[in-house]
Design an enzyme around this catalytic site. Structure first.
Site, short mmCIF file in Angstrom:
data_model
loop_
_atom_site.label_atom_id
_atom_site.label_comp_id
_atom_site.label_asym_id
_atom_site.label_seq_id
_atom_site.Cartn_x
_atom_site.Cartn_y
_atom_site.Cartn_z
N GLY B 116 0.72 39.34 33.21
CA GLY B 116 2.18 39.63 34.06
C GLY B 116 2.82 40.43 33.20
N LYS B 235 12.67 37.02 23.56
CA LYS B 235 14.20 36.85 24.43
C LYS B 235 13.99 38.17 24.91
CE LYS B 235 14.10 33.36 24.21
NZ LYS B 235 14.31 32.14 25.34
N ASP B 298 16.84 29.44 29.13
CA ASP B 298 16.26 30.87 29.67
C ASP B 298 16.20 31.01 31.12
OD1 ASP B 298 13.92 32.84 28.61
OD2 ASP B 298 13.53 32.24 30.82
N GLU B 302 18.79 33.79 32.79
CA GLU B 302 18.08 35.15 33.47
C GLU B 302 18.79 35.03 35.00
OE1 GLU B 302 14.13 34.27 33.10
OE2 GLU B 302 13.86 32.61 34.98
#
Lengths: 571, 571
Positions: B116, B235, B298, B302
């Site tokens: 991915g 990151k 995280d 995002e």
């Protein structure tokens, strides 16, 4: 056709499932009366259903009728046919007030806990109905924290300590035979252990929302077994419940429909108590549901077309039209005004499909283009919303948001340019000049139908679907946006609704903007199959049946106050 | 000051709590080396911290240093001081590749599962690093469903069945000593029981995201005890991990920083394996965290400034500026271009507060007005987002959304007017002419600082905070939006990120529009206290320390493809 066939199985499964798990009611008598030929609009709509679809819908119908019936010896429910499905309902009206004495046998004290959106409306309606029924020995007492600013409002409305009609929350709960728990959802979520413990054995807990059940399920808790637990949920915000009740003094039966659920029947007469409550509120008709189906459809519905979706729709369209060169005033007229004016009026009086009929022939393609482009993107967000509610996520989010209120209280949503323009437009409004914009109508109707289709897929009855997606929108809520803008509509509702509207409106906005309008700009043409699915959607017939069950009274919301209208609530 | 004092207690509590519950690591040696005077930028920033704030921050520092230390005998971690708090980190670099042989002793097969966002980048980087380290006996094998369209992409990248470097998912898992599980989060959520059962005893499960732990916690599941479970989380999105690794061949140490967590150490050398993995990926520096703190920061990050918030910011500002009369092209330049160009460059090279310095004196008030108006409304949404992630709601929503993909796949987000304008603007771009718009800068910086403050409140270390809120934004993601617009940035990320960005962008948009910009239009003036809190925020010094730990290499993302850049992924 394919559509109806597809939804029937899941509907069957779901209605069985929630019936078996969530209620302890007995299934008893049915008093059947056909409304199939009762009024020309209905007859017209029924005639429009193709025979084969009607019969396929009918296959699923018996389930509803069998699984949800009223256990009453006092009231006379009727079995009505909605798009081929039979449902039991109770027609209300002031002519039933004399039955209250029997229905509320043993009830001497009614405690109305809370003074938010529903509290003032329900307290006043019940008090007036009891007076009308000659039941002077029954007291309606408001329960509040005595430090609450609402105490003064309650006193102004005639509920006072001196007369024994205003008291401290838990004192009132301990004293009442019927506790109408109308405090904010999030407060219910934290206070319910103490509330339940305070109630008298054999008393009835009356909820106007299944929310508490959802919270208790998340926590693994049950109601104590020695009380009744019933739901009567008016399908409109409090101020409209009061406003239409008052209008009902002139036109018998005017009011806000309610759903009714009997979750726990300890005394054996819980249904009588609940139906009495619904009649006393002035519900034109009362239909059966369960607490779980109620909170799912209600929390979902207000995030959808009732509040969140309609807000997102008008924001996105206002932007689109002004970018295309329309003046600010015209853009407001062709979005908000068009929806709260002619579109709502047509849907209220003649049904959703009548909007399509009302659009001139040379604009029908524009309507249908907007419809076809918007249906999918709206349904995408609606399905996400339903599943967030069903999974418990949304309830948890509401509780967490309320816990943040001390740091981040809810703020005004109508300070932006668009709503300033709206103030000017409303000031100069000539009601008959409000345009019926075909594109706006297409987007709005597509979102309403998408909401309906998701509810049907998830097993909700037509009564619930029509009330949560159509009637509450056009007869209760949109009139408030029409009178004073979006905040006057949204912020007259519960915290749960206000938070949800703020959360989901922008989601509809972005998805319509990024998907639907882009598709239109890229040359999308109407899809004949979607058009025919829209025109043949069974909800049109169901809605006609619902409309035949109550008098057509437009809610009268003025631009400046008036009893029962309420001001946009504190932030 | 008040600010720092306020966050310290919760930080102490949280870091203790997650340390005690989530890891089984031993606390061992520390190799301390001070970086306090290492580079002029850092020295300048440290000098800017008022003495009293630095000492109050230092009070909390020892907890981090004590509770999170690397258990390694092969690598040489360093203790650095970030705004008065000490943390252990490992500097990377190609000069460490010779240590891989010891670190990965016993590892002959590395299975990279999935192709991915991270899969291709990590597989290629690890393969190249092993070649460089002369470890010909270690195979990197891609594991995929053999019907997957990704198989062809893997073959094109040189991973083939014939060479034993491409195989069926579960065959590869069963065969591997180190399993890098890089399939979509939602697939991990459904497949993990079979994946865990398939692994060899004593093998290491390598995660690049703590998501799976969150899902397993929701389900009440634990990892089997006879494997290592480690995290190395770059990151930055996969394509940037590859792109900077390649650039690192010219400038040693260029790359994307990674966090590292040792969740389960069965073999006693789990830390060596994890640090070897991070070094092989080309991480300039690796800091310690736990799986739980990683997924919280995280998934939140995002949804915030990394993707969702920046998207919502530019949409709301573009609308505002065009309504104020700016041309479409100028509005795009003064929003997106300003952020992805000069603002990102200044933050990357000189820090957040340097944006304020760079704004001309006569525009500083406009910057600070925008900052003060936006900080609260942005923080409101950010805190909601953090708590939705922390409570498990957001993970559940992602899984439900993925289950709906067959009916409602994710769609394009950049088909709207604004992003069409962006294409034209980019085509004619003169990099040096991109304006630094003071209002845009104020909104963007306020949102970034609000995100940072929420993370600090919730107990995250400065390394995690700086990487999740600053470095990933300006060095990994914004360059992708700069190259080809918002979708190229968002849709090169994981499903979890893409869904989250779509969900939260409109929330930031509406809240800024309804609260921040309305306040500005109503005459809001900068608040001196907020201004001083901004200028004295300890994150500026922490960020300077982070910057000193890696070479300044701008990621080179071209407007048209290039190895490792990746195309916006299929919808």
């Amino acid at each position: 056709m394919a559509f109806t066939a597809k939804i029937a199985p899941s509907f069957l499964v779901s209605s069985h499932a929630f019936e078996q798990k969530s209620t302890t009611r007995a299934c008893t008598q049915q008093k059947t009366k056909s409304f199939a030929s009762n009024g020309s609009l209905l007859a017209f709509k029924q005639a429009m259903i193709p025979a084969v679809r009607a019969s396929s819908a009918r296959a699923a119908a018996t389930v509803v009728a069998e699984s949800l019936t009223f256990d009453t010896k006092i009231f006379e429910p009727e079995t009505v046919t909605m798009a081929g499905e039979e449902e039991q309902i109770l027609r209300g009206g002031r002519n039933l007030f004399p039955l209250l004495k029997d229905a509320w046998k043993g009830i001497k004290k009614v405690g109305v806990i809370g003074w938010g959106s529903q509290g003032p409306a329900q307290a006043k309606n019940v008090r007036d109905s009891l007076v009308d029924a000659g039941m002077d020995d029954v007291t309606v007492q408001i329960g509040l924290r005595m430090t609450s600013a609402s105490c003064d409002e309650a006193r102004e409305a005639g509920f006072t300590e001196e007369s024994g009609t205003l008291g401290e929350t838990f004192d009132v709960i301990a004293d009442s035979d019927l506790v109408l728990l109308l405090i904010a959802d999030a407060a219910q979520a934290t206070l319910y252990p103490r509330i339940l413990a305070t109630m008298k054995p054999g008393a009835t807990l009356g909820l106007s929302h299944g929310f508490l059940l959802g919270v208790m399920k998340n926590n693994g808790d049950d109601f104590r077994p020695d009380i009744n637990v019933v739901l009567v949920a008016p399908k409109g915000m409090g101020p409209s419940v009061r406003r239409l009740y008052e209008q009902g003094k002139e036109v018998n039966g005017a009011g806000i429909n309610a759903s009714c659920g009997i979750h726990q029947d300890y005394t054996g007469n819980a249904t009588e108590v609940a139906l009495g409550w619904s009649v006393a509120l002035g519900s034109p008709f009362t239909f059966l549901t369960t607490l779980e189906m109620e909170y799912r459809s209600d929390i979902y519905g207000e995030r959808g077309i009732l509040l969140g979706a309609v807000h997102g729709i008008v924001e996105s369209l206002f932007r689109r039209y002004t970018r295309q060169g329309m003046s600010d005033e015209d853009a407001f007229k062709n979005t908000v005004e068009s929806i709260t004016g002619p579109i709502s009026k047509i849907i209220s009086s003649k049904g959703i499909d009548a909007v399509y009929e009302a659009i001139p022939a040379d604009q029908k393609e524009e309507f249908m283009t907007a419809y076809c482009a918007s249906y999918g993107p709206a349904k995408d967000i609606l399905l996400e919303c339903y599943e967030d509610v069903h999974s418990g996520n949304e309830l948890k989010s509401v509780c967490m948001a309320v816990d943040r209120f001390d740091r981040f209280p809810m703020k005004k949503i109508d300070g932006t340019h668009m709503w300033k323009v709206g103030e000017e437009v409303r000031a100069k409004r000539v009601e008959d000049d409000i345009p019926l914009h075909p594109f706006t109508a297409g987007v709005y109707v597509a979102t309403m139908i998408a909401q309906i289709d998701v509810l049907r897929e998830k097993g909700h009855s037509f009564s619930e679907v029509c009330n949560e997606s159509i009637i509450e929108a056009v007869d209760s809520l949109n009139p408030y946006m029409h009178a004073r803008g979006v905040a006057f509509m949204v912020d007259n509702c519960s915290y749960t609704a206000r938070l949800g509207s703020r959360k989901w409106a922008p989601r509809f906005d972005y998805n319509l903007d990024q998907q639907a309008y882009v598709a239109v700009d890229n040359g999308l043409k109407p899809d004949p199959e979607m058009e025919s699915q829209f025109l043949q959607n069974p909800v049109h017939a169901a809605q006609a049946t619902c409309a035949s069950l109550r008098p057509t009274v437009d809610i009268s919301v003025t631009a400046e106050g008036g009893d029962g209208v309420g001001g946009a609530r504190d932030y």
